[in-house]
Design a protein around this motif. Structure first.
Motif, PDB file in Angstrom:
ATOM      1  N   CYS A 277      39.456  47.679  36.553  1.00 29.85           N
ATOM      2  CA  CYS A 277      38.387  46.752  36.900  1.00 29.85           C
ATOM      3  C   CYS A 277      38.490  46.373  38.372  1.00 29.85           C
ATOM      4  O   CYS A 277      39.596  46.247  38.917  1.00 29.85           O
ATOM      5  CB  CYS A 277      38.469  45.497  36.031  1.00 29.85           C
ATOM      6  N   HIS A 278      37.343  46.152  39.000  1.00 28.22           N
ATOM      7  CA  HIS A 278      37.284  45.952  40.436  1.00 28.22           C
ATOM      8  C   HIS A 278      36.830  44.543  40.810  1.00 28.22           C
ATOM      9  O   HIS A 278      36.054  43.912  40.076  1.00 28.22           O
ATOM     10  CB  HIS A 278      36.322  46.965  41.073  1.00 28.22           C
ATOM     11  N   GLY A 279      37.287  44.106  41.974  1.00 26.48           N
ATOM     12  CA  GLY A 279      36.811  42.882  42.592  1.00 26.48           C
ATOM     13  C   GLY A 279      36.553  43.129  44.061  1.00 26.48           C
ATOM     14  O   GLY A 279      37.291  43.882  44.716  1.00 26.48           O
ATOM     15  N   PHE A 280      35.491  42.510  44.615  1.00 28.51           N
ATOM     16  CA  PHE A 280      35.101  42.737  46.000  1.00 28.51           C
ATOM     17  C   PHE A 280      34.815  41.402  46.681  1.00 28.51           C
ATOM     18  O   PHE A 280      34.104  40.555  46.139  1.00 28.51           O
ATOM     19  CB  PHE A 280      33.837  43.600  46.084  1.00 28.51           C
ATOM     20  N   SER A 281      35.360  41.237  47.879  1.00 29.62           N
ATOM     21  CA  SER A 281      35.085  40.029  48.663  1.00 29.62           C
ATOM     22  C   SER A 281      35.622  40.231  50.075  1.00 29.62           C
ATOM     23  O   SER A 281      36.563  41.006  50.289  1.00 29.62           O
ATOM     24  CB  SER A 281      35.746  38.796  48.038  1.00 29.62           C
ATOM     25  N   GLU A 282      35.048  39.529  51.036  1.00 30.32           N
ATOM     26  CA  GLU A 282      35.614  39.533  52.379  1.00 30.32           C
ATOM     27  C   GLU A 282      36.988  38.862  52.391  1.00 30.32           C
ATOM     28  O   GLU A 282      37.798  39.111  53.285  1.00 30.32           O
ATOM     29  CB  GLU A 282      34.663  38.830  53.350  1.00 30.32           C
ATOM     30  N   GLU A 286      40.080  36.358  46.970  1.00 30.63           N
ATOM     31  CA  GLU A 286      38.930  36.239  46.070  1.00 30.63           C
ATOM     32  C   GLU A 286      38.653  37.570  45.371  1.00 30.63           C
ATOM     33  O   GLU A 286      38.262  37.596  44.202  1.00 30.63           O
ATOM     34  CB  GLU A 286      37.696  35.784  46.840  1.00 30.63           C
ATOM     35  N   ALA A 287      38.855  38.695  46.072  1.00 30.10           N
ATOM     36  CA  ALA A 287      38.693  40.011  45.438  1.00 30.10           C
ATOM     37  C   ALA A 287      39.694  40.179  44.304  1.00 30.10           C
ATOM     38  O   ALA A 287      39.357  40.704  43.226  1.00 30.10           O
ATOM     39  CB  ALA A 287      38.867  41.118  46.474  1.00 30.10           C
ATOM     40  N   GLY A 318      49.133  44.251  33.199  1.00 33.62           N
ATOM     41  CA  GLY A 318      48.148  44.704  34.179  1.00 33.62           C
ATOM     42  C   GLY A 318      48.807  45.032  35.510  1.00 33.62           C
ATOM     43  O   GLY A 318      49.708  44.322  35.960  1.00 33.62           O
ATOM     44  N   ASP A 319      48.364  46.119  36.129  1.00 33.32           N
ATOM     45  CA  ASP A 319      48.865  46.510  37.449  1.00 33.32           C
ATOM     46  C   ASP A 319      47.802  46.171  38.491  1.00 33.32           C
ATOM     47  O   ASP A 319      46.705  46.757  38.496  1.00 33.32           O
ATOM     48  CB  ASP A 319      49.179  48.007  37.502  1.00 33.32           C
ATOM     49  N   LEU A 320      48.115  45.217  39.359  1.00 34.31           N
ATOM     50  CA  LEU A 320      47.189  44.749  40.383  1.00 34.31           C
ATOM     51  C   LEU A 320      47.415  45.523  41.673  1.00 34.31           C
ATOM     52  O   LEU A 320      48.541  45.601  42.163  1.00 34.31           O
ATOM     53  CB  LEU A 320      47.389  43.253  40.615  1.00 34.31           C
ATOM     54  N   ARG A 321      46.343  46.089  42.222  1.00 29.96           N
ATOM     55  CA  ARG A 321      46.457  46.935  43.409  1.00 29.96           C
ATOM     56  C   ARG A 321      45.376  46.575  44.419  1.00 29.96           C
ATOM     57  O   ARG A 321      44.316  46.071  44.050  1.00 29.96           O
ATOM     58  CB  ARG A 321      46.332  48.416  43.026  1.00 29.96           C
ATOM     59  N   VAL A 322      45.642  46.880  45.662  1.00 25.30           N
ATOM     60  CA  VAL A 322      44.642  46.729  46.722  1.00 25.30           C
ATOM     61  C   VAL A 322      43.934  48.063  46.892  1.00 25.30           C
ATOM     62  O   VAL A 322      44.573  49.075  47.192  1.00 25.30           O
ATOM     63  CB  VAL A 322      45.290  46.287  48.047  1.00 25.30           C
ATOM     64  N   THR A 323      42.633  48.078  46.671  1.00 22.70           N
ATOM     65  CA  THR A 323      41.872  49.318  46.782  1.00 22.70           C
ATOM     66  C   THR A 323      41.722  49.724  48.238  1.00 22.70           C
ATOM     67  O   THR A 323      42.054  50.837  48.636  1.00 22.70           O
ATOM     68  CB  THR A 323      40.476  49.168  46.147  1.00 22.70           C
ATOM     69  N   GLY A 331      38.584  45.325  48.745  1.00 20.98           N
ATOM     70  CA  GLY A 331      38.582  45.673  47.336  1.00 20.98           C
ATOM     71  C   GLY A 331      39.947  45.519  46.702  1.00 20.98           C
ATOM     72  O   GLY A 331      40.977  45.819  47.312  1.00 20.98           O
ATOM     73  N   ALA A 332      39.955  45.013  45.477  1.00 19.35           N
ATOM     74  CA  ALA A 332      41.175  44.961  44.661  1.00 19.35           C
ATOM     75  C   ALA A 332      40.823  45.514  43.294  1.00 19.35           C
ATOM     76  O   ALA A 332      39.661  45.495  42.878  1.00 19.35           O
ATOM     77  CB  ALA A 332      41.695  43.530  44.552  1.00 19.35           C
ATOM     78  N   HIS A 333      41.821  46.023  42.591  1.00 24.47           N
ATOM     79  CA  HIS A 333      41.563  46.486  41.226  1.00 24.47           C
ATOM     80  C   HIS A 333      42.779  46.250  40.350  1.00 24.47           C
ATOM     81  O   HIS A 333      43.915  46.207  40.830  1.00 24.47           O
ATOM     82  CB  HIS A 333      41.122  47.949  41.187  1.00 24.47           C
TER      83      HIS A 333
END
Length: 343
Positions: A277-282, A286-287, A318-323, A331-333
């Motif tokens: 799953c993805h998150g997007f923010s400047e 927040e991403a 869950g494995d949290l990564r910086v896209t 981007g983060a996922h």
């Protein structure tokens, strides 16, 4: 229902857009749900080594697409593809069946928009990599210092200069991971939408896991979905910290499948083992927050567990990564295994 068809979509002056998702562009192909498409995707850095990165068709695009039209973004996209029956609120699945290099070379560009531009004296460098399909590895052929810091337009052609090219990364090999850097559906907003930042439509997500054998699920915002793909890569690290991946031309076979009803706010990647799953923010924080919330919503929806239970699983499994951190909108996922729930 008729059997799925296989369509051919070549990258030509008439089938590519340079720099924008744009809902006013007429579709270049109409497909039904379940149809497959052999789609040609081009890199926007081929002009950095045209003697390695051009064939006749690619050269024509680079030479004839007006530089002033390559805006507001930088990437070359093939499309749009109209999916019959797609409506806002639906979900479009892009299933990647296979990917192969069109040419065996790709560019990594140490760029002004990279994470450490100041630390490297504001110098930009070009690296040319060669892919070996048999070994599934890539190695650097040469590098040179880029001497035009203010590019007047994307895809500018740099004449080859053998004297500037130096050997690079001796005895180092990188595993190939052919994937789409930029792909998605048309955003809801009118006008030209830059290909640079990712968002709810997908776009420049830069998830290196989007390889053959996986599916990305996009929320649909316009009738027909209007799907584009491009900005293909040979390999990339999470973060894409110097500004680019190995930017390369790739031919892919995809299958577009329409699912009625909305799945999520942002695109979700499904691999044989995981949901991502993805998150997007400047704001990177927040991403991260957004991608964790998206994962909680996914597990709650798919498995019927409470949000508290889903939040617990995010923390312990869950494995949290910086896209990526180089596209303005960061981007983060979060990746979580699909087999955590016992049958």
């Amino acid at each position: 229902m008729s059997a799925p068809k296989l369509h051919e979509l070549k990258a030509t002056i008439d089938t590519i857009q340079w720099g924008a998702f744009d809902g006013s562009i007429n579709p270049v192909l109409h497909v039904n749900s379940g149809d497959m498409v052999n789609i040609e995707c081009l890199a926007h850095h081929a002009g950095d080594a045209p003697d390695y990165m051009f064939d006749d068709a690619i050269r024509e695009i680079y030479e004839k697409v007006p530089p002033e039209s390559r805006t507001p973004g930088v990437h070359i996209l093939t499309g749009p593809i109209y999916v019959e029956g797609a409506e806002p609120g639906d979900t479009l699945e892009c299933r990647v069946l296979q990917m192969a290099p069109r040419l065996k070379y790709g560019i990594n560009f140490i760029a002004s928009w990279g994470l450490l531009h100041e630390e490297f004296g504001k110098k930009e460098h070009v690296f040319l990599y060669e892919a070996d399909e048999a070994s599934q590895l890539a190695h650097a052929v040469f590098m040179y210092e880029y001497d035009t810091p203010e590019k007047p337009y994307p895809g500018m052609i740099t004449p080859p200069d053998a004297a500037k090219r130096k050997p690079a990364c001796k005895d180092i090999v990188v595993p190939l991971r052919l994937h789409f850097g930029t792909a998605g559906v048309c955003p809801a907003a009118d006008g030209k939408i830059s290909t640079v930042p990712p968002g709810v439509h997908g776009g420049n997500v830069d998830n290196r896991e989007f390889v053959a054998g996986t599916s990305m699920f996009y929320p649909v915002h316009r009738k027909g979905a209007l799907f584009w793909a491009g900005d293909t890569h040979f390999a990339e690290g999470d973060g894409e910290v110097n500004g680019t991946a190995i930017e390369a031309h790739v031919n892919a076979t995809i299958q577009l499948i329409l699912h009625k009803g909305k799945a999520a706010k942002n695109p979700i990647l499904e691999t044989p083992l995981e949901w991502i799953c993805h998150g997007f923010s400047e704001d990177l924080d927040e991403a991260v927050r957004e991608c964790v919330l998206e994962t909680i919503d996914l597990l709650h929806r798919r498995w019927g567990i409470s949000r508290e239970e889903a939040y617990s699983l995010c923390s312990i499994a869950g494995d949290l990564r910086v896209t990526q951190v180089v596209d303005g909108v960061k981007g983060a996922h979060m990746a979580i295994r699909r087999d955590l729930r016992r049958k």
